[in-house]
Design a protein around this motif. Structure first.
Motif, PDB file in Angstrom:
ATOM      1  N   PHE A 178     126.762   9.564 -13.349  1.00 23.09           N
ATOM      2  CA  PHE A 178     125.400  10.215 -12.719  1.00 23.09           C
ATOM      3  C   PHE A 178     124.690   8.982 -12.267  1.00 23.09           C
ATOM      4  O   PHE A 178     124.089   9.313 -11.274  1.00 23.09           O
ATOM      5  CB  PHE A 178     124.813  10.966 -13.914  1.00 23.09           C
ATOM      6  CG  PHE A 178     125.377  12.362 -14.100  1.00 23.09           C
ATOM      7  CD1 PHE A 178     125.242  13.342 -12.881  1.00 23.09           C
ATOM      8  CD2 PHE A 178     125.621  12.852 -15.325  1.00 23.09           C
ATOM      9  CE1 PHE A 178     126.022  14.551 -13.302  1.00 23.09           C
ATOM     10  CE2 PHE A 178     126.443  14.207 -15.640  1.00 23.09           C
ATOM     11  CZ  PHE A 178     126.207  15.053 -14.500  1.00 23.09           C
ATOM     12  N   GLN A 179     124.785   7.938 -12.977  1.00 24.51           N
ATOM     13  CA  GLN A 179     123.808   6.759 -12.340  1.00 24.51           C
ATOM     14  C   GLN A 179     124.432   6.420 -10.969  1.00 24.51           C
ATOM     15  O   GLN A 179     123.597   6.051 -10.012  1.00 24.51           O
ATOM     16  CB  GLN A 179     123.791   5.600 -13.404  1.00 24.51           C
ATOM     17  CG  GLN A 179     123.103   5.974 -14.621  1.00 24.51           C
ATOM     18  CD  GLN A 179     123.332   4.927 -15.626  1.00 24.51           C
ATOM     19  OE1 GLN A 179     123.981   3.868 -15.372  1.00 24.51           O
ATOM     20  NE2 GLN A 179     122.741   5.042 -16.973  1.00 24.51           N
ATOM     21  N   ILE A 180     125.638   6.369 -10.908  1.00 23.95           N
ATOM     22  CA  ILE A 180     126.299   5.851  -9.327  1.00 23.95           C
ATOM     23  C   ILE A 180     126.072   6.807  -8.498  1.00 23.95           C
ATOM     24  O   ILE A 180     125.596   6.648  -7.382  1.00 23.95           O
ATOM     25  CB  ILE A 180     127.710   5.882  -9.613  1.00 23.95           C
ATOM     26  CG1 ILE A 180     128.157   4.550 -10.604  1.00 23.95           C
ATOM     27  CG2 ILE A 180     128.441   5.501  -8.472  1.00 23.95           C
ATOM     28  CD1 ILE A 180     129.483   4.735 -11.139  1.00 23.95           C
ATOM     29  N   ILE A 181     126.065   8.227  -8.834  1.00 20.73           N
ATOM     30  CA  ILE A 181     125.745   9.435  -8.118  1.00 20.73           C
ATOM     31  C   ILE A 181     124.458   9.403  -7.381  1.00 20.73           C
ATOM     32  O   ILE A 181     124.055   9.154  -6.228  1.00 20.73           O
ATOM     33  CB  ILE A 181     126.266  10.684  -8.423  1.00 20.73           C
ATOM     34  CG1 ILE A 181     127.626  10.751  -8.822  1.00 20.73           C
ATOM     35  CG2 ILE A 181     125.622  11.771  -7.511  1.00 20.73           C
ATOM     36  CD1 ILE A 181     128.473  11.015  -7.528  1.00 20.73           C
ATOM     37  N   ILE A 182     123.495   9.018  -8.419  1.00 18.81           N
ATOM     38  CA  ILE A 182     121.993   8.812  -8.051  1.00 18.81           C
ATOM     39  C   ILE A 182     121.725   7.704  -7.093  1.00 18.81           C
ATOM     40  O   ILE A 182     120.884   7.866  -5.964  1.00 18.81           O
ATOM     41  CB  ILE A 182     121.061   8.762  -9.349  1.00 18.81           C
ATOM     42  CG1 ILE A 182     121.072  10.122  -9.854  1.00 18.81           C
ATOM     43  CG2 ILE A 182     119.896   8.273  -8.881  1.00 18.81           C
ATOM     44  CD1 ILE A 182     120.348  11.176  -9.218  1.00 18.81           C
ATOM     45  N   LEU A 183     122.451   6.436  -7.355  1.00 18.26           N
ATOM     46  CA  LEU A 183     122.273   5.295  -6.587  1.00 18.26           C
ATOM     47  C   LEU A 183     122.701   5.892  -4.997  1.00 18.26           C
ATOM     48  O   LEU A 183     122.103   5.324  -4.144  1.00 18.26           O
ATOM     49  CB  LEU A 183     122.772   4.009  -7.110  1.00 18.26           C
ATOM     50  CG  LEU A 183     122.270   3.454  -8.207  1.00 18.26           C
ATOM     51  CD1 LEU A 183     123.122   2.337  -8.705  1.00 18.26           C
ATOM     52  CD2 LEU A 183     120.691   2.884  -7.713  1.00 18.26           C
ATOM     53  N   ILE A 184     123.911   6.216  -4.982  1.00 14.97           N
ATOM     54  CA  ILE A 184     124.385   6.469  -3.815  1.00 14.97           C
ATOM     55  C   ILE A 184     123.933   7.580  -2.841  1.00 14.97           C
ATOM     56  O   ILE A 184     123.664   7.417  -1.713  1.00 14.97           O
ATOM     57  CB  ILE A 184     126.014   7.036  -3.648  1.00 14.97           C
ATOM     58  CG1 ILE A 184     126.718   5.776  -4.308  1.00 14.97           C
ATOM     59  CG2 ILE A 184     126.597   7.286  -2.435  1.00 14.97           C
ATOM     60  CD1 ILE A 184     128.244   6.173  -4.737  1.00 14.97           C
ATOM     61  N   THR A 185     123.382   8.441  -3.549  1.00 12.73           N
ATOM     62  CA  THR A 185     122.858   9.643  -2.641  1.00 12.73           C
ATOM     63  C   THR A 185     121.259   9.392  -2.169  1.00 12.73           C
ATOM     64  O   THR A 185     120.837   9.891  -1.554  1.00 12.73           O
ATOM     65  CB  THR A 185     123.039  11.090  -3.478  1.00 12.73           C
ATOM     66  OG1 THR A 185     122.548  11.043  -4.783  1.00 12.73           O
ATOM     67  CG2 THR A 185     124.486  11.295  -3.587  1.00 12.73           C
ATOM     68  N   THR A 186     120.509   8.984  -3.267  1.00 11.52           N
ATOM     69  CA  THR A 186     119.170   8.580  -3.216  1.00 11.52           C
ATOM     70  C   THR A 186     118.616   7.290  -3.101  1.00 11.52           C
ATOM     71  O   THR A 186     117.687   7.181  -2.291  1.00 11.52           O
ATOM     72  CB  THR A 186     118.260   9.285  -4.609  1.00 11.52           C
ATOM     73  OG1 THR A 186     118.643   8.321  -5.514  1.00 11.52           O
ATOM     74  CG2 THR A 186     118.969  10.457  -4.829  1.00 11.52           C
ATOM     75  N   TYR A 207     117.247   6.152 -11.018  1.00 10.22           N
ATOM     76  CA  TYR A 207     118.299   5.116 -11.599  1.00 10.22           C
ATOM     77  C   TYR A 207     117.693   4.602 -12.821  1.00 10.22           C
ATOM     78  O   TYR A 207     118.382   4.745 -14.260  1.00 10.22           O
ATOM     79  CB  TYR A 207     118.818   4.020 -11.016  1.00 10.22           C
ATOM     80  CG  TYR A 207     119.629   3.108 -11.718  1.00 10.22           C
ATOM     81  CD1 TYR A 207     121.006   3.686 -11.864  1.00 10.22           C
ATOM     82  CD2 TYR A 207     119.294   1.715 -11.840  1.00 10.22           C
ATOM     83  CE1 TYR A 207     121.831   2.676 -12.633  1.00 10.22           C
ATOM     84  CE2 TYR A 207     119.927   0.983 -12.557  1.00 10.22           C
ATOM     85  CZ  TYR A 207     121.344   1.274 -12.938  1.00 10.22           C
ATOM     86  OH  TYR A 207     122.324   0.489 -13.590  1.00 10.22           O
ATOM     87  N   ALA A 208     116.368   4.125 -12.966  1.00  9.40           N
ATOM     88  CA  ALA A 208     115.769   3.556 -14.220  1.00  9.40           C
ATOM     89  C   ALA A 208     115.632   4.600 -15.197  1.00  9.40           C
ATOM     90  O   ALA A 208     115.893   4.257 -16.436  1.00  9.40           O
ATOM     91  CB  ALA A 208     114.538   2.674 -14.031  1.00  9.40           C
ATOM     92  N   VAL A 209     115.087   5.974 -14.696  1.00  9.91           N
ATOM     93  CA  VAL A 209     115.087   6.874 -15.692  1.00  9.91           C
ATOM     94  C   VAL A 209     116.301   7.316 -16.316  1.00  9.91           C
ATOM     95  O   VAL A 209     116.331   7.582 -17.692  1.00  9.91           O
ATOM     96  CB  VAL A 209     114.085   8.013 -15.005  1.00  9.91           C
ATOM     97  CG1 VAL A 209     114.389   9.425 -15.747  1.00  9.91           C
ATOM     98  CG2 VAL A 209     112.624   7.665 -14.394  1.00  9.91           C
TER      99      VAL A 209
END
Length: 336
Positions: free
Chosen positions: A3-11, A17-19
């Motif tokens: 999920f961290q990777i997805i958040i970084l790529i998409t947003t 990411y920190a949250v």
């Protein structure tokens, strides 16, 4: 992590990411607790401990917390002051180099962490002299590995960075040398730290931890202001060597290895450092003769770095009592 990777790529939103870092840590801890109870239902906390024991645990935890804060603050201070004095671009370059060094450090941490349980048991069951002899023996092997890793960093830092990050992300050779010294000095105290943890000497290290963090902060500011990235790395080196290594070693000899002179321990580290410097100089000059660029050149350098330093160490150490004690012990452990 997914999920961290997805958040970084998409947003591309670092705050989200920190949250997720916080949420992920909480979820992982709950999962660990759940599966621990499921797999080991027979292990249940019961009974009471004395107030004296509770107080002892609280004191040790305070010391351990100070020690961990000191460790975390090292790179945090460095990155902050690189950003303050040199800008975000230089911070990115610095963090690339630090990440490479930290990857090697994490690999060696597997070694130090894996022996902690055995050392703890030995502290409870064996004599102080036996444990000192074991520490010298283990430290010899560990510093041998650290020496080889230092040679690899010196010879591979620049070509590795050029291949994977680009030529624009390369620091000067002087900065590389400082990073290598940083790595080596950091490793000098690792095995000693294992014995500190095994003895629970965290509270006895409280002033060392506090003063190391404060001195690192002050030195980072003053040296970073006038000497840039060289000053910032040097600041960490100074606090690491004089406060973490010299002072920290003195503490365990004061509270555990009471009747043993610390001079031999310091002398051995001096020998290991000189030998590593010689190995670095010879290996680096030979690697510089390789004119092949890219991954192929990196591979040839790696082969040289894995073979030549070990030959040099064998030639230098083969007649020492540490070599004669450590090598048969290591071979026995590997073949068991």
């Amino acid at each position: 992590y997914f999920f961290q990777i997805i958040i970084l790529i998409t947003t591309r939103n670092y705050y989200l990411y920190a949250v997720l870092l916080v949420i992920g840590s909480v979820v992982i801890n709950f999962l660990v607790a759940y599966y621990t109870n499921k797999l080991f239902p027979q292990i249940i906390c019961r009974g009471k401990i004395s107030d004296k024991k509770k107080q002892d645990i609280k004191v040790k935890l305070k010391g351990l917390m100070l020690n961990k804060v000191c460790q975390v603050s090292r790179n945090a201070f460095d990155s902050i002051f690189v950003s303050m004095f040199l800008g975000l671009a230089e911070t990115a370059i610095y963090n690339n180099y630090y990440s490479i060094m930290n990857a090697v450090t994490s690999f060696l941490a597997i070694v130090s962490q894996s022996i902690l349980g055995g050392v703890g048991n030995s502290v409870e069951t064996e004599s102080i002299k036996k444990n000192y002899f074991d520490m010298i023996k283990i430290n010899f092997i560990y510093m041998w590995i650290s020496g080889v890793c230092t040679v690899c960093l010196l010879c591979l830092y620049q070509p590795f960075t050029q291949v994977f990050f680009g030529k624009d992300m390369v620091l000067s050779i002087n900065a590389v040398i400082l990073f290598c010294i940083y790595f080596y000095v950091l490793k000098m105290g690792d095995i000693r730290s294992v014995y500190v943890h095994a003895n629970g000497l965290w509270w006895e290290n409280k002033y060392r931890s506090i003063i190391e963090a404060i001195s690192n902060l002050a030195l980072n500011y003053f040296l970073g202001k006038y000497f840039g990235i060289y000053g910032i790395i040097t600041a960490t080196l100074i606090s690491l060597f004089f406060i973490n290594f010299l002072w920290g070693s003195g503490i365990i000899f004061k509270y555990y290895f009471i009747d043993i002179s610390i001079k031999e321990y310091y002398g051995l580290h001096f020998l290991y450092a000189i030998t590593t410097i010689i190995a670095c100089w010879i290996t680096y000059n030979i690697c510089e003769l390789i004119n092949i660029a890219g991954i192929v050149g990196l591979f040839f350098r790696l082969v040289i770095c894995m073979i030549l330093p070990n030959i040099i160490f064998i030639l230098f150490y083969r007649k020492t009592k540490e070599y004669k004690a450590a090598m048969p012990w290591l071979i026995k452990k590997i073949t068991e």
